[in-house]
Motif scaffolding. Structure first.
Motif, mmCIF file in Angstrom:
data_model
loop_
_atom_site.group_PDB
_atom_site.id
_atom_site.type_symbol
_atom_site.label_atom_id
_atom_site.label_comp_id
_atom_site.label_asym_id
_atom_site.label_seq_id
_atom_site.Cartn_x
_atom_site.Cartn_y
_atom_site.Cartn_z
ATOM 1 N N VAL A 135 27.645 -32.254 174.993
ATOM 2 C CA VAL A 135 26.871 -33.318 175.641
ATOM 3 C C VAL A 135 27.784 -34.457 176.067
ATOM 4 C CG1 VAL A 135 25.098 -35.065 175.245
ATOM 5 C CG2 VAL A 135 24.750 -32.716 174.433
ATOM 6 N N GLU A 136 28.697 -34.831 175.198
ATOM 7 C CA GLU A 136 29.642 -35.913 175.499
ATOM 8 C C GLU A 136 30.422 -35.624 176.772
ATOM 9 O OE1 GLU A 136 33.863 -36.807 173.517
ATOM 10 O OE2 GLU A 136 32.188 -37.146 172.142
ATOM 11 N N LYS A 137 30.869 -34.380 176.934
ATOM 12 C CA LYS A 137 31.654 -34.013 178.113
ATOM 13 C C LYS A 137 30.824 -34.126 179.391
ATOM 14 C CE LYS A 137 35.891 -33.075 177.013
ATOM 15 N NZ LYS A 137 37.022 -33.694 177.737
ATOM 16 N N LEU A 138 29.585 -33.689 179.366
ATOM 17 C CA LEU A 138 28.727 -33.793 180.543
ATOM 18 C C LEU A 138 28.536 -35.245 180.977
ATOM 19 C CD1 LEU A 138 25.914 -31.168 179.852
ATOM 20 C CD2 LEU A 138 27.555 -31.115 181.733
ATOM 21 N N LEU A 139 28.242 -36.094 180.020
ATOM 22 C CA LEU A 139 27.983 -37.497 180.344
ATOM 23 C C LEU A 139 29.237 -38.212 180.802
ATOM 24 C CD1 LEU A 139 25.611 -38.343 177.357
ATOM 25 C CD2 LEU A 139 24.983 -37.726 179.694
ATOM 26 N N ASP A 140 30.371 -37.811 180.263
ATOM 27 C CA ASP A 140 31.631 -38.446 180.638
ATOM 28 C C ASP A 140 32.091 -38.016 182.028
ATOM 29 O OD1 ASP A 140 34.113 -39.959 180.097
ATOM 30 O OD2 ASP A 140 35.034 -37.962 180.068
ATOM 31 N N LYS A 141 31.973 -36.733 182.324
ATOM 32 C CA LYS A 141 32.498 -36.204 183.583
ATOM 33 C C LYS A 141 31.540 -36.390 184.757
ATOM 34 C CE LYS A 141 36.296 -34.331 181.842
ATOM 35 N NZ LYS A 141 37.661 -34.721 182.268
ATOM 36 N N LEU A 142 30.224 -36.482 184.482
ATOM 37 C CA LEU A 142 29.232 -36.513 185.554
ATOM 38 C C LEU A 142 28.309 -37.724 185.404
ATOM 39 C CD1 LEU A 142 28.325 -32.713 185.511
ATOM 40 C CD2 LEU A 142 29.941 -33.880 187.041
ATOM 41 N N PRO A 143 28.830 -38.933 185.591
ATOM 42 C CA PRO A 143 27.977 -40.128 185.493
ATOM 43 C C PRO A 143 26.922 -40.118 186.602
ATOM 44 C CG PRO A 143 30.129 -40.680 186.413
ATOM 45 C CD PRO A 143 30.230 -39.264 185.934
ATOM 46 N N GLY A 144 25.791 -40.700 186.282
ATOM 47 C CA GLY A 144 24.710 -40.747 187.261
ATOM 48 C C GLY A 144 23.858 -39.494 187.287
ATOM 49 N N MET A 145 24.006 -38.631 186.303
ATOM 50 C CA MET A 145 23.210 -37.403 186.263
ATOM 51 C C MET A 145 21.735 -37.729 186.045
ATOM 52 S SD MET A 145 23.541 -34.164 183.653
ATOM 53 C CE MET A 145 25.173 -33.720 184.235
ATOM 54 N N GLU A 146 20.857 -36.964 186.710
ATOM 55 C CA GLU A 146 19.418 -37.102 186.518
ATOM 56 C C GLU A 146 18.754 -35.744 186.679
ATOM 57 O OE1 GLU A 146 18.173 -39.860 189.477
ATOM 58 O OE2 GLU A 146 18.266 -38.391 191.113
ATOM 59 N N LEU A 147 17.536 -35.634 186.161
ATOM 60 C CA LEU A 147 16.789 -34.387 186.311
ATOM 61 C C LEU A 147 16.451 -34.159 187.777
ATOM 62 C CD1 LEU A 147 14.255 -34.573 183.333
ATOM 63 C CD2 LEU A 147 16.333 -33.182 183.467
ATOM 64 N N ALA A 148 16.552 -32.902 188.202
ATOM 65 C CA ALA A 148 16.178 -32.559 189.569
ATOM 66 C C ALA A 148 14.686 -32.294 189.693
ATOM 67 C CB ALA A 148 16.969 -31.334 190.029
ATOM 68 N N LEU A 149 13.997 -32.152 188.572
ATOM 69 C CA LEU A 149 12.547 -31.973 188.533
ATOM 70 C C LEU A 149 11.980 -32.907 187.476
ATOM 71 C CD1 LEU A 149 12.076 -28.072 188.526
ATOM 72 C CD2 LEU A 149 11.514 -29.629 190.402
ATOM 73 N N PRO A 150 10.734 -33.353 187.635
ATOM 74 C CA PRO A 150 10.107 -34.114 186.546
ATOM 75 C C PRO A 150 10.082 -33.277 185.274
ATOM 76 C CG PRO A 150 8.806 -34.273 188.557
ATOM 77 C CD PRO A 150 9.856 -33.237 188.815
ATOM 78 N N ALA A 151 10.246 -33.927 184.141
ATOM 79 C CA ALA A 151 10.320 -33.206 182.861
ATOM 80 C C ALA A 151 9.087 -32.347 182.624
ATOM 81 C CB ALA A 151 10.510 -34.198 181.716
ATOM 82 N N ASP A 152 7.910 -32.815 183.071
ATOM 83 C CA ASP A 152 6.691 -32.050 182.802
ATOM 84 C C ASP A 152 6.547 -30.819 183.698
ATOM 85 O OD1 ASP A 152 6.089 -33.265 185.207
ATOM 86 O OD2 ASP A 152 4.390 -34.426 184.451
ATOM 87 N N ARG A 153 7.478 -30.637 184.631
ATOM 88 C CA ARG A 153 7.448 -29.442 185.468
ATOM 89 C C ARG A 153 8.449 -28.387 184.996
ATOM 90 N NH1 ARG A 153 8.087 -30.914 191.607
ATOM 91 N NH2 ARG A 153 8.086 -28.600 191.675
#
Length: 448
Positions: free
Chosen positions: A361-379
């Motif tokens: 998880v640390e690597k994802l957040l460090d390397k790819l700032p500004g990440m967001e879900l491409a779909l709403p969580a409830d979908r």
């Protein structure tokens, strides 16, 4: 619900048992757990079509079961004799001579081999394996600006780390994960079991000929003196714990971070506590939701519920962790959840699993700032199956970046750096070509 209603041949549909299978349960397991709590700390359920059991949903009741292997032993063979050979539960619940399905002296001996071998894994080296493989995976999609974190990251990373820890050539490891994924899905029990069994047998044969500084070799050299059959079954257990649940822990933690307002605020402010997010997931969405099955040899009372003899008693880690009788305050840093189990069968690799997930998880957040879900969580969709809490996909988007791929470098002397086998020593397709203990993997499904 009386013992008679659990008798062989009873019809769960007519007994009013809530099912722990199908898309409805996968979509809203919390709703099922809430309904079951009306029965008390343990409730009758339908584990699979036509297969009754009891689900423990109370926290204290779960602890009482997990800590009492005498009243609640792990051997399922008397129950196995009552179910159909194609029962989809068998890949996860059928007897295997490993530390998970044994008690007493047998359990002590087998578990010592596992825990001692895992203890030899250096945490700094393990972190290095996770970091390098995570960087390599992220480099493949970072410039695209979007990814499915399940198929492109969370499913692959534990496999690569497993290769390193267990000295497993990739040509074998691919099938290990294929077999284990099929077992968790429960869609084709016999095929998944055979894929997994054959792959593990190949790994055992390979490491007998090519020992190294890895968990497989350390298991073989342990004073417990494990046979090839015992090696196979310990490795099946470790593969199960090290791939599918780890994938789900990484993915469920990323979902929480990207969808929960509390964690989203911390993420944007740079004060994210990844360990807190991991604990939150282990409390509310543990990657193994329902397992630790036991089989009381006689009718037994548990917190007011009558448990029929030789019927499965399943611990719901997810329901027990969210038991309303527990206070919801002050859970930050609180690791009293049951996601790793409790008692003599507590997960022996929880430290390794936690480290792998936190670094991933640390690597994802460090390397790819500004990440967001491409779909709403409830979908987002959840995979069916009572054992796991697993997403089908986790699509995300982020500003594209260029991330150079690191050159994989394994520690000196590690068997993980061994090249893939050009021609795997695979068993013959006919039953006659397999060792007796390998043929029993098929026999279990056919009631033989």
């Amino acid at each position: 619900m009386t013992s008679d209603q659990f008798a062989a041949g009873s019809c769960p549909a007519h007994s009013g048992l809530l099912p722990l299978h199908g898309p409805e349960f996968a979509t809203d397991p919390a709703g099922t757990y809430a309904a079951l709590r009306r029965h008390g700390s343990a409730a009758p359920v339908e584990l699979a079509p036509g297969v009754p059991g009891t689900l423990v949903v109370g926290y204290q009741a779960a602890l009482d079961v997990l800590r009492d292997p005498i009243t609640f032993p792990k051997d399922p063979r008397r129950w196995e004799a009552t179910v159909a050979p194609d029962c989809p539960l068998l890949p996860m619940m059928a007897y295997r001579p490993n530390c998970m399905f044994s008690d007493g002296a047998a359990h002590t001996r087998l578990r010592a081999a596992v825990t001692d071998s895992l203890a030899r894994v250096d945490s700094n080296i393990l972190r290095g394996w996770v970091e390098r493989n995570a960087d390599s995976l992220i480099a493949r999609f970072a410039h695209v600006g979007q990814a499915d974190l399940i198929t492109e990251y969370a499913r692959v990373l534990p496999l690569l780390v497993f290769n390193a820890m267990f000295g497993c050539p990739s040509v074998i490891a691919d099938r290990l994960v294929e077999g284990m994924s099929g077992i968790f899905e429960g869609t084709d029990a016999e095929k998944a079991n055979m894929i997994l069994g054959e792959a593990v047998m190949e790994l055992v044969a390979y490491k007998r000929a090519n020992p190294g500084a890895d968990v497989t070799s350390w298991l073989m050299a342990h004073p417990a003196g494990l046979t090839d059959e015992e090696m196979l079954h310990q490795l099946v257990t470790l593969v199960g714990a090290g791939t599918e649940p780890e994938q789900n822990l990484i993915a469920n933690t990323m979902l929480l971070l990207l969808s929960d307002d509390h964690f989203a605020d911390d993420l944007s402010g740079g004060s994210l506590a990844i360990e807190d997010a991991l604990d939150a997931v282990l409390w509310t969405d543990p990657p193994i939701a329902n397992y630790a099955v036991t089989y009381p040899p006689k009718d037994t009372d548990l917190h007011g519920a009558r448990l029929p003899a030789d019927q499965p008693v399943v611990i719901s880690f997810a329901a027990a962790n969210t038991d309303p009788s527990l206070t919801s305050e002050g859970r930050t840093g609180n690791r009293a959840h049951l996601a790793w189990g409790a008692g003599p069968h507590t997960c022996p690799a929880q430290g390794h699993g936690r480290l792998i997930a936190s670094v991933a998880v640390e690597k994802l957040l460090d390397k790819l700032p500004g990440m967001e879900l491409a779909l709403p969580a409830d979908r987002l969709q959840w995979r069916p199956g009572m054992f796991h809490r697993a997403l089908t996909a986790l699509p995300v988007r982020f500003p594209p970046v260029s991330v150079p791929a690191p050159v994989p470098v394994e520690p000196a002397g590690s068997a993980a750096s061994a090249p893939p086998l050009a021609t795997p020593n695979r068993p013959e397709p006919s039953g006659a070509g397999r060792p007796r203990w390998m043929r029993t993997l098929v026999g279990w499904w056919r009631g033989q």
